[in-house]
Write a protein that holds these residues in place. Sequence first.
Motif, PDB file in Angstrom:
ATOM      1  N   GLY A 192     -38.394  50.737 -15.206  1.00 26.50           N
ATOM      2  CA  GLY A 192     -37.534  51.444 -15.665  1.00 26.50           C
ATOM      3  C   GLY A 192     -38.413  52.824 -15.342  1.00 26.50           C
ATOM      4  O   GLY A 192     -37.904  54.080 -15.868  1.00 26.50           O
ATOM      5  N   GLU A 193     -39.288  52.846 -14.893  1.00 24.50           N
ATOM      6  CA  GLU A 193     -40.172  54.683 -14.410  1.00 24.50           C
ATOM      7  C   GLU A 193     -39.337  54.532 -13.232  1.00 24.50           C
ATOM      8  O   GLU A 193     -39.840  55.070 -12.327  1.00 24.50           O
ATOM      9  N   LEU A 194     -38.432  53.874 -12.859  1.00 29.09           N
ATOM     10  CA  LEU A 194     -38.215  54.494 -10.644  1.00 29.09           C
ATOM     11  C   LEU A 194     -37.506  55.572 -11.179  1.00 29.09           C
ATOM     12  O   LEU A 194     -37.267  56.290 -11.713  1.00 29.09           O
ATOM     13  N   GLU A 195     -38.131  56.147  -9.697  1.00 25.54           N
ATOM     14  CA  GLU A 195     -38.512  58.246 -10.062  1.00 25.54           C
ATOM     15  C   GLU A 195     -36.588  58.031  -8.544  1.00 25.54           C
ATOM     16  O   GLU A 195     -36.150  58.712  -8.382  1.00 25.54           O
ATOM     17  N   VAL A 196     -37.090  57.176  -7.629  1.00 20.34           N
ATOM     18  CA  VAL A 196     -36.382  58.018  -6.371  1.00 20.34           C
ATOM     19  C   VAL A 196     -35.795  56.497  -5.219  1.00 20.34           C
ATOM     20  O   VAL A 196     -36.680  55.391  -5.684  1.00 20.34           O
ATOM     21  N   LEU A 197     -34.960  56.594  -5.009  1.00 20.84           N
ATOM     22  CA  LEU A 197     -33.826  55.629  -4.323  1.00 20.84           C
ATOM     23  C   LEU A 197     -33.180  55.385  -3.128  1.00 20.84           C
ATOM     24  O   LEU A 197     -32.180  57.105  -3.184  1.00 20.84           O
ATOM     25  N   VAL A 198     -34.122  55.602  -2.161  1.00 20.37           N
ATOM     26  CA  VAL A 198     -33.386  56.223  -0.499  1.00 20.37           C
ATOM     27  C   VAL A 198     -33.029  54.747  -0.376  1.00 20.37           C
ATOM     28  O   VAL A 198     -33.443  53.673  -0.081  1.00 20.37           O
ATOM     29  N   MET A 199     -31.564  54.857   0.127  1.00 19.62           N
ATOM     30  CA  MET A 199     -31.066  54.381   1.156  1.00 19.62           C
ATOM     31  C   MET A 199     -30.846  54.829   2.605  1.00 19.62           C
ATOM     32  O   MET A 199     -30.367  55.842   2.738  1.00 19.62           O
ATOM     33  N   ASP A 200     -31.538  54.289   3.079  1.00 17.06           N
ATOM     34  CA  ASP A 200     -31.686  54.938   4.351  1.00 17.06           C
ATOM     35  C   ASP A 200     -30.634  54.332   5.644  1.00 17.06           C
ATOM     36  O   ASP A 200     -30.909  52.437   5.471  1.00 17.06           O
ATOM     37  N   GLU A 201     -30.193  55.497   7.170  1.00 15.23           N
ATOM     38  CA  GLU A 201     -29.278  54.344   7.824  1.00 15.23           C
ATOM     39  C   GLU A 201     -27.902  53.876   6.485  1.00 15.23           C
ATOM     40  O   GLU A 201     -27.598  52.761   7.469  1.00 15.23           O
ATOM     41  N   ALA A 202     -27.866  55.113   6.298  1.00 11.07           N
ATOM     42  CA  ALA A 202     -27.235  54.355   4.682  1.00 11.07           C
ATOM     43  C   ALA A 202     -25.240  53.716   5.124  1.00 11.07           C
ATOM     44  O   ALA A 202     -24.376  53.144   4.864  1.00 11.07           O
ATOM     45  N   ASP A 203     -24.884  54.468   6.611  1.00  6.52           N
ATOM     46  CA  ASP A 203     -22.997  54.031   6.911  1.00  6.52           C
ATOM     47  C   ASP A 203     -23.603  52.554   7.609  1.00  6.52           C
ATOM     48  O   ASP A 203     -22.534  51.946   7.395  1.00  6.52           O
ATOM     49  N   ARG A 204     -24.443  53.025   7.339  1.00  7.16           N
ATOM     50  CA  ARG A 204     -25.445  51.378   9.136  1.00  7.16           C
ATOM     51  C   ARG A 204     -25.196  50.288   7.540  1.00  7.16           C
ATOM     52  O   ARG A 204     -24.352  48.811   7.550  1.00  7.16           O
ATOM     53  N   LEU A 205     -25.567  50.452   6.688  1.00  5.52           N
ATOM     54  CA  LEU A 205     -25.725  49.695   5.472  1.00  5.52           C
ATOM     55  C   LEU A 205     -24.236  49.138   4.759  1.00  5.52           C
ATOM     56  O   LEU A 205     -24.237  47.712   4.699  1.00  5.52           O
ATOM     57  N   LEU A 206     -23.726  50.398   4.943  1.00  8.46           N
ATOM     58  CA  LEU A 206     -22.037  49.724   4.429  1.00  8.46           C
ATOM     59  C   LEU A 206     -21.036  49.423   5.667  1.00  8.46           C
ATOM     60  O   LEU A 206     -20.754  47.829   5.235  1.00  8.46           O
ATOM     61  N   SER A 207     -21.960  49.279   6.984  1.00  4.42           N
ATOM     62  CA  SER A 207     -20.847  48.725   8.211  1.00  4.42           C
ATOM     63  C   SER A 207     -21.417  47.647   8.162  1.00  4.42           C
ATOM     64  O   SER A 207     -20.797  45.918   8.866  1.00  4.42           O
TER      65      SER A 207
END
Length: 695
Positions: A192-207
């Motif tokens: 509930g207290e989550l402040e930040v979400l980071v997706m690094d190398e985001a295009d790779r996550l998708l590919s």
Amino acid sequence: MKRPREESTSKKSVHHGPDAKRARVAESGEWTEFKDPCGLSQPVLETLALLGFTQMTPVQAATIPLFLKRKDVIVEAVTGSGKTLAFVVPILEMLLRREQPLSRNEVGAIIISPTRELASQTFTVLTPFLRHLESHENLPKLTSFLLTGGHRPVDQDLALLREEGTNIIVATPGRLDDILERNGKNEILKLGELEVLVMDEADRLLSLGFSSTLAKILARLPKQRRTGLFSATVTDALTELSRTGLRNPARVVVKVADAQGERKTPAELDVMWVRAEHADRMAAVVRWLSEGCISEWEDQQQDGTTDETSVTSPTSPPPPPPPPQKSILYLSTCAHVDFLRHVLAKVPQLSSFSLHFLHGRMPHSGRTRTLSQFTLAPAPALLVATDVAARGLDIPSVDAVAQLDPPMDPAQFAHRCGRAGRQGRQGRAAVFLAEAEDAYSEFLGVRKVPVRRVCFQPSSFAKLRDELGGIFARVATTDRAVHEAGQRAFVAWCRAYSEHQLSYIFRLKDVEVVDMAKAWGLLKFPKMSGLPMKSSGSFQPPFSNLRLSSLAYGDPVREKARQKKLEERTKASVASASAVSSSGCTGKPSAKNAHPKPGGAWSLQKERKERRKERREKKGRKREAIAKARANGGDGKTKGRATSESKDDGSSGDENEWEELQREEREAKKAKRAKKEKLVTEDGDDSDSSIGELS
Ligand SMILES: Nc1ncnc2c1ncn2[C@@H]1O[C@H](COP(=O)(O)OP(=O)(O)OP(=O)(O)O)[C@@H](O)[C@H]1O
């Protein structure tokens, strides 16, 4: 979309030389330059100073204030530009500034990376900050947790999280999703207290096919959070993700420009392409590694000379760049890496090298060990790898990257090159292109990855190519496993090449496969039906009197098992022959077993015809079965396939290596499907290609 700040480094020449790092960082500003509410806190500034980060890089200068002003961000910046600190620093600031400090099991930040290696690397960047913050008694204590498949069983992760809790998670998507699912109604971790979400190398996550996993993760996280997507290459696929996961994001694009205009590779990275036919490539790489000989390959094209005449003049030799110290050699298939693992150590020119091999089919522990051994290895060192080592890996001492084959996915090209020339250091990257592949250099130019052509005297590779072929072949004669690895690697390479995404540039029918097979030291040319390639008719085995059926495995246990199998097979065929003769069978002999007697009813011609017909029918049935199975969403599995033993001892009729590869492909696809469906303990392993042999 708003561009809050668009950085552009100055011309390439400015960054060359020993002061490159300082020059580049100096352009980007002081860590203390931000004013409230974005000013960095004293403990964070102290840690940055302790770690030697005296100045900000452009991407850090642009991203940190946006994050701290509570904006969502999409960040695109060249490889090695410092994206990791661009999210680590604001994450720490946001968590330290909270009015109500996080409790033991309240998660304040999640960082998702596509691979285990990248997740561990990010975790390593974060750790010293947390250690230093701990020494400040008045600061809230922040803890972090690395969540990746292969690291620990998922139950152990859960138990540890239950016991210790965590405030910052660095994870790969599969394991994170698994944990969040088991977390139930916030029993173990409170989100509930989550402040930040980071997706690094985001295009790779998708590919890598994680979009549905990411969607599930996003659905479990509170909407009131900041989200950042970071990558060196932002593809169209990211737009969809940013639509669902980000709110009114600001976009940060850190550009590099030289005299030719904008480019997607760092200015310090000299990217070149070298004309080399496939058969010559290993020789070219060995010369480059051992002699730094690209200095010989001066670009004479502007003054109209040809490759053949572009030798260095003896009176005015160009200053030779030193041989690379730490290099990565990229290959397109796991099987090729495995093959080179057997043979490369025997190349005298590389005897002083510490050699390392890495691909996505290796177990997690092996991958981690290899990476740390390569990182710590004294120079000269070479890592032979697939694309599992293409993204994000930060080994600052890597000064050269060679690509034996251009990557399957063109976006990977810049990422592979970017393992050298990081953070202001100079680096070199070379890709080898055959004459028929020239168009690739133009393609790269269009993609804003400028490549400089360097030429060489093709004949200078011929001797070394033959020498290497001879060495590889001799190694293969000492161990059946090496011979088989070579066969597998060759088939996998042909298959991968024939399926290249840029099929209008990379056509297998243009490749001199026979020359290539010789250069690889193959003991025989593997049978590969169904691939569009030049005839293999002129392949001459390197050792005409070598009987492959007698070639033993170096491993005595394996050899014993093979001998046993052969014995059983011989016994079985003797038994079946005697059964036929004792039954006095007079029926029509099967096409395979019939031996025409002179003057008998079966002429040789007729027998051949029958065999051909039978083979055609068999192939037709197989094709039908595969097509049917595919249409039904199955894996196209056919019955009666040969084992590798039966192929190589020459007793398998029309089964061949191609079928072996098909089988591996089916198994790999099946495993991949199962992996995705179950979203089990595995995470962002890079073994993501459509065929099993790839990375
Ligand atoms: N402000 C800074 N000053 C000096 N060095 C820095 C700074 N920020 C980062 N670095 C160093 O630069 C290198 C590259 O950083 P990082 O791995 O974050 O790059 P990246 O942009 O994520 O690259 P990639 O796209 O390849 O993943 C690291 O070795 C890091 O320690």
